[in-house]
Design a protein around this motif. Sequence first.
Motif, short mmCIF file in Angstrom:
data_model
loop_
_atom_site.label_atom_id
_atom_site.label_comp_id
_atom_site.label_asym_id
_atom_site.label_seq_id
_atom_site.Cartn_x
_atom_site.Cartn_y
_atom_site.Cartn_z
N LEU A 122 0.83 -1.21 0.00
CA LEU A 122 0.00 0.00 0.00
C LEU A 122 0.86 1.26 0.00
O LEU A 122 0.59 2.21 -0.74
CB LEU A 122 -0.93 0.00 1.21
N GLY A 123 1.89 1.27 0.84
CA GLY A 123 2.75 2.45 0.91
C GLY A 123 3.51 2.69 -0.38
O GLY A 123 3.59 3.82 -0.88
N ASN A 124 4.09 1.62 -0.95
CA ASN A 124 4.79 1.75 -2.23
C ASN A 124 3.86 2.27 -3.32
O ASN A 124 4.24 3.16 -4.10
CB ASN A 124 5.35 0.39 -2.67
N PHE A 125 2.64 1.72 -3.38
CA PHE A 125 1.71 2.11 -4.42
C PHE A 125 1.32 3.58 -4.27
O PHE A 125 1.26 4.33 -5.26
CB PHE A 125 0.47 1.24 -4.40
N ALA A 126 1.07 4.01 -3.04
CA ALA A 126 0.69 5.41 -2.81
C ALA A 126 1.82 6.35 -3.20
O ALA A 126 1.59 7.41 -3.82
CB ALA A 126 0.31 5.61 -1.34
N GLY A 127 3.06 6.00 -2.85
CA GLY A 127 4.20 6.84 -3.20
C GLY A 127 4.42 6.92 -4.70
O GLY A 127 4.64 8.01 -5.26
N ALA A 128 4.35 5.77 -5.37
CA ALA A 128 4.54 5.74 -6.81
C ALA A 128 3.42 6.49 -7.53
O ALA A 128 3.65 7.20 -8.52
CB ALA A 128 4.61 4.30 -7.30
N LEU A 129 2.20 6.35 -7.03
CA LEU A 129 1.06 7.02 -7.66
C LEU A 129 1.16 8.53 -7.50
O LEU A 129 0.82 9.29 -8.41
CB LEU A 129 -0.24 6.51 -7.04
N THR A 130 1.66 8.98 -6.36
CA THR A 130 1.85 10.42 -6.14
C THR A 130 2.82 10.99 -7.17
O THR A 130 2.56 12.03 -7.79
CB THR A 130 2.39 10.68 -4.72
N VAL A 131 3.94 10.31 -7.35
CA VAL A 131 4.93 10.78 -8.31
C VAL A 131 4.39 10.68 -9.74
O VAL A 131 4.68 11.53 -10.59
CB VAL A 131 6.25 10.00 -8.16
N ALA A 132 3.59 9.65 -10.02
CA ALA A 132 2.98 9.52 -11.35
C ALA A 132 2.14 10.75 -11.67
O ALA A 132 2.21 11.31 -12.77
CB ALA A 132 2.13 8.26 -11.42
N LEU A 133 1.34 11.19 -10.71
CA LEU A 133 0.51 12.38 -10.91
C LEU A 133 1.37 13.62 -11.10
O LEU A 133 1.13 14.43 -12.01
CB LEU A 133 -0.44 12.56 -9.73
N LEU A 134 2.38 13.78 -10.26
CA LEU A 134 3.23 14.96 -10.34
C LEU A 134 3.98 15.01 -11.67
O LEU A 134 4.09 16.06 -12.31
CB LEU A 134 4.22 14.98 -9.17
N MET A 135 4.52 13.87 -12.11
CA MET A 135 5.26 13.84 -13.37
C MET A 135 4.34 13.99 -14.57
O MET A 135 4.73 14.54 -15.60
CB MET A 135 6.07 12.55 -13.47
N ALA A 136 3.09 13.51 -14.46
CA ALA A 136 2.12 13.73 -15.54
C ALA A 136 1.87 15.22 -15.72
O ALA A 136 1.72 15.71 -16.85
CB ALA A 136 0.82 12.98 -15.24
N ILE A 137 1.81 15.93 -14.60
CA ILE A 137 1.65 17.40 -14.67
C ILE A 137 2.86 18.03 -15.36
O ILE A 137 2.72 18.91 -16.22
CB ILE A 137 1.47 17.99 -13.25
N VAL A 138 4.05 17.56 -15.02
CA VAL A 138 5.27 18.08 -15.62
C VAL A 138 5.30 17.82 -17.13
O VAL A 138 5.64 18.70 -17.93
CB VAL A 138 6.51 17.46 -14.94
N PHE A 139 4.94 16.59 -17.53
CA PHE A 139 5.02 16.20 -18.94
C PHE A 139 3.95 16.87 -19.81
O PHE A 139 4.05 16.82 -21.04
CB PHE A 139 4.89 14.68 -19.07
#
Length: 275
Positions: free
Chosen positions: A110-127
């Motif tokens: 759960l923790g890994n997934f939440a952390g990875a998903l957070t960065v996925a959203l942030l990097m999607a904003i960047v891209f």
Amino acid sequence: MSYVTPKDFAVRMIDAGQSKVSLSTRDTLIRAYMAGAILALAAAFAVTVSVQTGSPLIGALLFPVGFVMLYLLGFDLLTGVFTLVPLAWIDKRPGVTLGSVLRNWGLVFLGNFAGALTVALLMAIVFTYGFSSEVSQVGQAIGHIGEGRTVGYAEHGFAGMLTLFVRGVLCNWMVSTGVVGAMMSTSLPGKVIAMWMPIMLFFYMGFEHSVVNMFLFPIGLMLGGDFTLGDYLVWNELPTVLGNLVGGLTFVGFVIYATHAKTAPARALRSKARA
């Protein structure tokens, strides 16, 4: 000498497994969250380097920086606890039960997934400049990764699923070797070198890492990748998790435990009398 012998780091592995089981829910989730986030950033970095240089090898050479950082900071990946935590149960350490092992795995997932998903959203904003413009070249490359490693497997049916599982096994064979690598030395350079080599190998070979995929596939969906959430779960994440479990526990955890922590009795050497 900074080198730690296999007999000694085998004990460290068991100790680490027991320590992780005893962590509070809060600490387990925080450490897993940060591990997932840092590894996701490393994956974004490696893909960016690969696309901009045209060389996947350079991306693979640099990707281990994230793995090294998160382990030096004391954070936890699902692939690592798959290998270490069961050893404390097998060794019958006090307070370690099958239930506590499964609890640890669930919280780290759960923790890994939440952390990875957070960065996925942030990097999607960047891209995409906040989803206001076309997806960047790197974002498009990530989207294609998601397609090839979901529906690409599905096109081959059972053979595709078998290949996916085996890539998961091979991945955590190498990743867990990197986890153990951090225990092979008492010096910072020694730890870094021992962790770096197997992580570079797994990334360049295209093996399947469940936590890296927790970033690559959700961000691929955010950026318009041509696959579905069901494709991701059935044709990547779940088989990859199972493969990672088998690979790390079988080829690293059990092997080191069996031959270094619980060695068989030494053979008695008999000298033959000469005539």
